[in-house]
Design an enzyme around this catalytic site. Structure first.
Site, PDB file in Angstrom:
ATOM      1  CB  ILE A 106      16.216  24.068  87.961  1.00  0.00           C
ATOM      2  CG1 ILE A 106      16.559  25.148  86.928  1.00  0.00           C
ATOM      3  CG2 ILE A 106      15.086  24.495  88.875  1.00  0.00           C
ATOM      4  CD1 ILE A 106      15.415  25.430  85.941  1.00  0.00           C
ATOM      5  CB  CYS A 107      18.423  27.771  89.679  1.00  0.00           C
ATOM      6  SG  CYS A 107      18.974  29.422  90.168  1.00  0.00           S
ATOM      7  N   GLY A 108      19.918  27.157  91.909  1.00  0.00           N
ATOM      8  CA  GLY A 108      20.593  27.003  93.192  1.00  0.00           C
ATOM      9  C   GLY A 108      20.462  25.633  93.800  1.00  0.00           C
ATOM     10  CB  THR A 110      22.574  22.500  90.455  1.00  0.00           C
ATOM     11  OG1 THR A 110      22.995  23.876  90.396  1.00  0.00           O
ATOM     12  CG2 THR A 110      21.424  22.275  89.476  1.00  0.00           C
TER      13      THR A 110
END
Length: 205
Positions: A106-108, A110
């Site tokens: 999730i988020c960074g 990725t």
């Protein structure tokens, strides 16, 4: 509820600046369903989240083997975008996927997987498409504008979608499915009170 005997644990990556709010729905409901949650850090030294939570990892990353895990969860962190400190976690994600063990990012995280080439041929999402494009990855054609995506054992989501992220994780590990999973999402994402009755009936609160 105690962890089911013989079930492999779920591993939650923790590192300095990890976004503590992004994985809470997933880990809480996995734990309630009997999955043991074990934290894995760069080492066994304590780390501190963005929210100031101090966590001592259960094990160091170099001791983690895909065959000993049911799932690797990678939260976002400032460190994903400020250097190569977390690149070893992306390489571990590659090893997990190669071994057929799922990964949820999730988020960074990725962006870390994009840099590792893991999103080049999988449907995926993130915060926004140009965030991943800035990594120089080759998977832009597989980017999906949606809350969360699962493709071949890899879950991705943006930072504003911790509930959708958890929905995909819970589906992937078979914790909830069908109308129960839908009700769980409607309750925690949409505050739909009618969904509570579905969960109550299914014993899935």
């Amino acid at each position: 509820m105690n962890a089911t005997a013989g079930r492999k644990p779920v591993h939650l990556a923790v590192y300095d600046t990890f976004a503590d709010w992004e994985t809470g729905h997933a880990t809480a409901h996995l734990a309630r369903a009997g999955h043991e949650i074990r934290t894995v850090g760069p080492s066994i030294d304590p780390v501190t989240s963005i929210g100031g939570l101090r966590v001592t990892p259960h094990l160091a990353l170099d001791a983690l083997r895909p065959e000993d895990s049911a799932l690797l969860i990678l939260p976002g962190a400032d460190l994903w975008d400020t250097g190569e400190d977390l690149a070893p976690f992306a390489r571990t994600a590659r090893a997990f996927l190669a071994a057929g063990v799922p990964v949820a990012a999730i988020c960074g995280a990725t962006a870390g997987l994009a840099r590792e080439g893991l999103l080049d041929d999988r449907a995926h999402t993130s915060a926004v498409s140009f965030y991943l494009a800035a990594t120089g990855y080759a998977g832009g054609g597989h980017y999906v504008e949606t809350d969360a995506v699962t493709d071949r054992g890899l879950v991705t989501a943006g930072p504003t979608e911790p509930v959708a992220f958890a929905r995909e994780v819970l589906r992937l590990l078979g914790v909830y499915e069908g109308e129960v999973l839908d009700a769980w999402y409607r309750l925690f994402h949409d505050s739909d009170a009618a969904a509570y009755a579905v969960l109550e009936k299914a014993g899935a609160r």
